[in-house]
Design an enzyme around this catalytic site. Sequence first.
Site, mmCIF file in Angstrom:
data_model
loop_
_atom_site.group_PDB
_atom_site.id
_atom_site.type_symbol
_atom_site.label_atom_id
_atom_site.label_comp_id
_atom_site.label_asym_id
_atom_site.label_seq_id
_atom_site.Cartn_x
_atom_site.Cartn_y
_atom_site.Cartn_z
ATOM 1 N N GLY A 76 55.793 47.422 43.655
ATOM 2 C CA GLY A 76 55.763 48.150 44.748
ATOM 3 C C GLY A 76 54.637 49.031 44.945
ATOM 4 O O GLY A 76 53.498 48.977 44.513
ATOM 5 N N GLY A 120 46.368 44.534 49.257
ATOM 6 C CA GLY A 120 46.103 43.251 48.122
ATOM 7 C C GLY A 120 47.531 42.801 48.039
ATOM 8 O O GLY A 120 47.645 41.592 47.818
ATOM 9 N N HIS A 121 48.582 43.451 47.865
ATOM 10 C CA HIS A 121 49.697 42.845 47.618
ATOM 11 C C HIS A 121 50.220 41.914 48.850
ATOM 12 O O HIS A 121 50.610 40.745 48.751
ATOM 13 C CB HIS A 121 51.182 43.837 47.645
ATOM 14 C CG HIS A 121 51.013 44.696 46.354
ATOM 15 N ND1 HIS A 121 50.652 46.067 46.448
ATOM 16 C CD2 HIS A 121 50.973 44.443 44.906
ATOM 17 C CE1 HIS A 121 50.736 46.587 45.538
ATOM 18 N NE2 HIS A 121 50.673 45.832 44.403
ATOM 19 N N GLN A 142 43.613 38.506 41.141
ATOM 20 C CA GLN A 142 42.615 38.484 40.204
ATOM 21 C C GLN A 142 42.294 39.705 39.748
ATOM 22 O O GLN A 142 41.532 40.061 38.594
ATOM 23 C CB GLN A 142 41.335 37.875 40.819
ATOM 24 C CG GLN A 142 40.578 37.203 39.826
ATOM 25 C CD GLN A 142 39.497 36.333 40.548
ATOM 26 O OE1 GLN A 142 39.004 36.715 41.756
ATOM 27 N NE2 GLN A 142 38.945 35.182 39.765
ATOM 28 N N GLN A 174 45.730 40.148 32.977
ATOM 29 C CA GLN A 174 47.141 39.683 33.429
ATOM 30 C C GLN A 174 47.362 38.236 33.623
ATOM 31 O O GLN A 174 48.290 37.633 33.136
ATOM 32 C CB GLN A 174 47.940 40.808 34.305
ATOM 33 C CG GLN A 174 49.262 40.489 34.751
ATOM 34 C CD GLN A 174 49.698 41.690 35.641
ATOM 35 O OE1 GLN A 174 49.993 42.452 35.207
ATOM 36 N NE2 GLN A 174 49.635 41.347 36.865
ATOM 37 N N HIS A 220 50.190 47.631 48.982
ATOM 38 C CA HIS A 220 49.082 47.640 50.003
ATOM 39 C C HIS A 220 48.632 46.263 50.236
ATOM 40 O O HIS A 220 49.259 45.470 49.905
ATOM 41 C CB HIS A 220 47.874 48.483 49.240
ATOM 42 C CG HIS A 220 47.782 48.089 47.710
ATOM 43 N ND1 HIS A 220 47.168 46.768 47.519
ATOM 44 C CD2 HIS A 220 48.063 48.552 46.372
ATOM 45 C CE1 HIS A 220 47.047 46.652 46.299
ATOM 46 N NE2 HIS A 220 47.474 47.680 45.654
#
Length: 275
Positions: free
Chosen positions: A22, A27-28, A139, A144, A25
């Site tokens: 959550g 990027g998500h 990325q 991750q 922004h």
Amino acid sequence: MRAAVRELRKAGKTIGLVPTMGALHAGHISLVQRAKRDCDVAVTTIFVNPTQFAPHEDLQKYPRTLENDLDLLAGAECELAFVPSAQEIYPPGATTFVEPPAVASPLEGVCRPGHFRGVATIVLKLFNIIPADVAYFGQKDFQQALVIRRMSSDLNIPTRIEICPIVREPDGLALSSRNVYLSPEQRAEAPILSRSLREVAAAIASGAIKAPSDARQEFLNRFAAASLARLDYFEIVDSATLEALQSFTGKVPRLIAAAFFGKTRLIDNVGLPQD
Ligand code: AMP
């Protein structure tokens, strides 16, 4: 969610999954757009996963902006949002965790013990709840992404993993939910992280820097201009294994760093310009 996904699959629809914590922004949203492009239906999950935070970290303070998140998802025409409670995901007595792969050990694995155990566990749980065709990761969280790729391959997970480029502010700062913590002064200084990474990467690519040890010194020199920051780590690693490089020969290097601006910890990474 299971019923909804079952119906979609029965109707022959392909599903793209975007796991997030959550405080969404651009990027998500870039991941959602990619999911929409590749698949019939995009599913975004919003869950601030307690098991990936160490006790001293910012779980309680982590920004929660659900209403705005849902507006952004609606604007991106994301078909489904999954916003489970912590109880639902970790009911009392839940004690099984994923032991993450070796690539979880260096870098964030050293600075944030247990972090990737929590990440691997929640991602596997989300894959089991939402059996998607493709799952999208940024990325921005380079390590991750490698952890999840490796886990998926090691555990025979059928979902395909796609790693998407970092979305940045015009001044180069990587978008992050944690950027809201930065004071105006810290925010003004924060682009030094991406700038230093980029400049050193360019110098390696041009041949001006020939050894990882020189690249390291160059990064430290540049980053020393940040008066409000404290470097957590900087490494030049093999982009497949995250092993620290002793030489650039035959390798695809990744420059990767974490730094505190006050209490706010930012991470970033770059490849060489021709990547
Ligand atoms: P988070 O909510 O921070 O856990 O991030 C959820 C997903 O969005 C992860 O796959 C991140 O790598 C990705 N992500 C976060 N920030 C960015 C960014 N600036 N550009 C692209 N992807 C991002």
